[in-house]
Scaffold this active site. Sequence first.
Site, PDB file in Angstrom:
ATOM      1  N   GLY A  38       0.886  -1.058  -0.014  1.00  0.00           N
ATOM      2  CA  GLY A  38       0.063  -0.536   0.471  1.00  0.00           C
ATOM      3  C   GLY A  38       1.028   1.184   0.201  1.00  0.00           C
ATOM      4  O   GLY A  38       2.067   0.996  -0.003  1.00  0.00           O
ATOM      5  N   GLN A  60       2.545   9.852   1.338  1.00  0.00           N
ATOM      6  CA  GLN A  60       3.634   9.161   0.780  1.00  0.00           C
ATOM      7  C   GLN A  60       4.906  10.187   0.469  1.00  0.00           C
ATOM      8  O   GLN A  60       6.035   9.446  -0.285  1.00  0.00           O
ATOM      9  CB  GLN A  60       4.459   7.852   1.642  1.00  0.00           C
ATOM     10  CG  GLN A  60       3.340   6.983   2.453  1.00  0.00           C
ATOM     11  CD  GLN A  60       3.001   5.751   2.530  1.00  0.00           C
ATOM     12  OE1 GLN A  60       2.214   5.262   2.142  1.00  0.00           O
ATOM     13  NE2 GLN A  60       4.430   5.551   3.398  1.00  0.00           N
ATOM     14  N   CYS A  91       5.939  -0.317   6.826  1.00  0.00           N
ATOM     15  CA  CYS A  91       4.605   1.197   6.769  1.00  0.00           C
ATOM     16  C   CYS A  91       6.937   1.923   5.947  1.00  0.00           C
ATOM     17  O   CYS A  91       8.089   1.591   6.014  1.00  0.00           O
ATOM     18  CB  CYS A  91       5.570   2.253   7.797  1.00  0.00           C
ATOM     19  SG  CYS A  91       4.073   3.715   6.414  1.00  0.00           S
ATOM     20  N   LEU A  92       6.630   1.686   4.442  1.00  0.00           N
ATOM     21  CA  LEU A  92       7.173   2.302   3.290  1.00  0.00           C
ATOM     22  C   LEU A  92       8.411   3.722   4.016  1.00  0.00           C
ATOM     23  O   LEU A  92       9.232   3.486   3.810  1.00  0.00           O
ATOM     24  CB  LEU A  92       6.988   2.448   2.261  1.00  0.00           C
ATOM     25  CG  LEU A  92       6.580   0.819   1.491  1.00  0.00           C
ATOM     26  CD1 LEU A  92       6.356   1.250   0.157  1.00  0.00           C
ATOM     27  CD2 LEU A  92       7.512   0.148   1.642  1.00  0.00           C
ATOM     28  N   HIS A 106      -4.286   1.028   7.709  1.00  0.00           N
ATOM     29  CA  HIS A 106      -3.282   1.776   8.036  1.00  0.00           C
ATOM     30  C   HIS A 106      -2.899   3.034   6.293  1.00  0.00           C
ATOM     31  O   HIS A 106      -2.890   3.692   6.689  1.00  0.00           O
ATOM     32  CB  HIS A 106      -2.297   0.700   6.999  1.00  0.00           C
ATOM     33  CG  HIS A 106      -0.792   1.341   7.042  1.00  0.00           C
ATOM     34  ND1 HIS A 106      -0.005   0.672   8.404  1.00  0.00           N
ATOM     35  CD2 HIS A 106      -0.480   1.855   6.463  1.00  0.00           C
ATOM     36  CE1 HIS A 106       1.237   1.220   8.216  1.00  0.00           C
ATOM     37  NE2 HIS A 106       0.836   1.905   6.926  1.00  0.00           N
ATOM     38  N   GLU A 107      -3.381   2.342   5.507  1.00  0.00           N
ATOM     39  CA  GLU A 107      -3.394   3.477   4.381  1.00  0.00           C
ATOM     40  C   GLU A 107      -3.947   5.175   4.651  1.00  0.00           C
ATOM     41  O   GLU A 107      -3.761   5.915   4.251  1.00  0.00           O
ATOM     42  CB  GLU A 107      -3.679   3.421   2.995  1.00  0.00           C
ATOM     43  CG  GLU A 107      -2.648   1.744   2.659  1.00  0.00           C
ATOM     44  CD  GLU A 107      -1.105   2.114   2.850  1.00  0.00           C
ATOM     45  OE1 GLU A 107      -0.642   3.803   2.578  1.00  0.00           O
ATOM     46  OE2 GLU A 107      -0.113   1.204   3.153  1.00  0.00           O
ATOM     47  N   HIS A 119      -2.997   7.433   6.700  1.00  0.00           N
ATOM     48  CA  HIS A 119      -1.850   8.447   6.404  1.00  0.00           C
ATOM     49  C   HIS A 119      -2.546  10.078   5.963  1.00  0.00           C
ATOM     50  O   HIS A 119      -2.172  10.636   6.015  1.00  0.00           O
ATOM     51  CB  HIS A 119      -0.959   7.382   5.797  1.00  0.00           C
ATOM     52  CG  HIS A 119       0.075   6.611   5.971  1.00  0.00           C
ATOM     53  ND1 HIS A 119       1.106   7.331   5.918  1.00  0.00           N
ATOM     54  CD2 HIS A 119       0.299   5.153   5.135  1.00  0.00           C
ATOM     55  CE1 HIS A 119       1.836   6.289   6.085  1.00  0.00           C
ATOM     56  NE2 HIS A 119       1.268   4.860   5.600  1.00  0.00           N
TER      57      HIS A 119
HETATM   58 NI    NI Z   1       2.147   3.208   5.274  1.00  0.00          NI
END
Ligand code: NI
Length: 166
Positions: free
Chosen positions: A44, A49, A88-89, A130-131, A134
């Site tokens: 994701g 991000q 998480c990226l 999760h996304e 953000h």
């Molecule tokens: Ni993340």
Amino acid sequence: MLDIMKLGEEVLREKCTPVTEFDDGLRILIQAMYETMEEADGIGLAAPQVGVDKRFFVVGLPDGTKKEFINPQITGTSVETSPYEEGCLSLPNVYHEVIRPSKVIVSAQDMNGNPFTLKASGLMARVIQHEYDHLDGVLFIDHLSEEEKSKVVRAYEKKNRRNRHR
Ligand code: NI
């Protein structure tokens, strides 16, 4: 490829604003986000991000499911919760269990502006939550106790020190 913002970047803490223009610029950006996510082995990726403070994210699951969620709204969550080891990226190389509702109902638009509603469970429900966080400037570490959170942040700083100075 797009640059992925890391912990400490202000855009990761902003409340994002709705998408109003469903134009080629949006579609090109979404395509680039799918490619960036896949290259980074993520499942994701949310707009902030990649430095864009707008309300959308893309999901790409190991089973091949790919879906973008623009102006998403989570309209229902199950009472039942489940644990999952999240990463998480924007905080590469660290993971921690987070407890969230097991199922969600989400309404959103696709890249052409067409509305849809999805009942999600399992990994899809997890990634959506999760996304979605953000888009409100929330990271998975914010769901942990202060003690757990600082442990994860310290581990993140230690593991990524070499990359930062390169
Ligand atoms: Ni993340």
